[in-house]
Enzyme design. Structure first.
Site, PDB file in Angstrom:
ATOM      1  N   CYS A   1       0.863  -1.180   0.000  1.00  0.00           N
ATOM      2  CA  CYS A   1       0.000   0.000   0.000  1.00  0.00           C
ATOM      3  C   CYS A   1       0.897   1.226   0.000  1.00  0.00           C
ATOM      4  CB  CYS A   1      -0.911   0.003   1.223  1.00  0.00           C
ATOM      5  SG  CYS A   1      -1.914   1.498   1.381  1.00  0.00           S
TER       6      CYS A   1
ATOM      7  N   CYS B   1      -5.134   6.329  -3.369  1.00  0.00           N
ATOM      8  CA  CYS B   1      -4.530   4.998  -3.354  1.00  0.00           C
ATOM      9  C   CYS B   1      -3.129   5.150  -3.917  1.00  0.00           C
ATOM     10  CB  CYS B   1      -5.352   4.015  -4.193  1.00  0.00           C
ATOM     11  SG  CYS B   1      -4.559   2.400  -4.439  1.00  0.00           S
TER      12      CYS B   1
END
Length: 279
Positions: free
Chosen positions: A85, A218
């Site tokens: 991530c 993101c």
């Protein structure tokens, strides 16, 4: 982590730090002792915005198994563990710097490979792993429409779709359909919709696998979107990307034909609050 007993019910008090990277929010936990073992149900409850702390995911700071400084484990809001991530990794770097007296530049293991990070105030630059599986101009049937999409793995799998107007995109509907498309089974993919804002600038909206909804940003999706834009528009490094939450991030890279290396992601990582919760 402290355990207390009350009326025959054993409660575990978990200490945490809440952070966000460009609006993508996380619960960070220091697990260098190795005594914290959260199951999927507990992680999902921690991330629940009504009954828990509320977050897009959970990050655990752990001891490494190799020559990296730390190990980063990332769990999505549904409790499933993911490879990487980007926004979380920036928060992880600042968290490690704070709680573990980490040096200015650190490295940490992820299932996607070893990542290095350099905090600079509330900004962090990540040296990403090299992207893989770039496929341009792939035909995909989505919600009874044939779409021309681009596929890339920037640490986790992503689909990138250029559009004219981001506000007109049904991110929840189309994103869910792409995420669950049989082409990407069984693990699924993330879905990004991008709009050109200049010769080296784009805006992006992302449907995140594991969160199962659009998020304000993101990190790996921003990287995937910037690299696809560079490949399809022959744009040079760096690419500026505006996330849904309004933050601007910068993706740097070296490009040869449609092959990318030395990929970096620079963006904010901010502390929100610290606390403790019973689980």
């Amino acid at each position: 982590m402290t355990t207390i007993t009350a009326a025959a019910t054993i409660l575990t008090v978990l200490h945490f730090t809440k952070m966000n990277g460009a609006g993508n929010d996380f619960i960070l936990i220091d697990n260098r002792t190795g005594d914290i073992d959260l199951d999927r149900t507990q992680i999902a409850r921690l991330c629940d915005r009504h009954r828990g702390i509320g977050a897009d995911g959970v990050l655990l700071l752990e001891k490494p198994s190799s020559q990296a400084d730390f190990r980063m484990r990332y769990f999505n809001a549904d409790g499933g563990e993911a490879e990487m991530c980007g926004n979380g990794a920036r928060c992880f770097a600042r968290f490690a710097n704070k709680v573990a007296n980490a040096k200015e530049k650190i490295s940490f293991e992820t299932p996607a490979g070893v990542i290095s990070a350099k905090p600079m105030g509330n900004l962090v630059t990540l040296q990403m792993t090299e992207p893989t599986h770039l496929r341009l101009n792939t035909k995909l049937r989505v919600m009874d429409e044939n779409k021309n999409v681009h596929v890339i793995n920037s640490g986790v799998p992503h689909v990138v779709i250029p559009v004219l107007r981001l506000d007109d995109v049904d991110v929840q509907g189309a994103g869910s359909a792409i995420r669950n498309h049989k082409m990407f089974s069984p693990k699924g993919t993330n879905a990004n919709f991008i709009a050109k804002r200049g010769p080296k600038k784009i805006a992006v909206r992302t449907y995140e696998r594991g969160v199962e909804a659009e998020t304000l940003a993101c990190g790996t999706g921003i990287v995937a979107s910037a690299l696809v834009f560079a490949a399809t528009e022959n744009a040079a490094s760096p690419i500026t990307v505006t996330a849904r939450g309004g933050d601007e991030l910068r993706v740097g890279f070296e490009k040869s034909d449609n092959s990318f290396r030395s990929v970096t992601l620079t963006g904010p990582a901010e502390f929100v609050f610290e606390g403790a919760i019973e689980i």
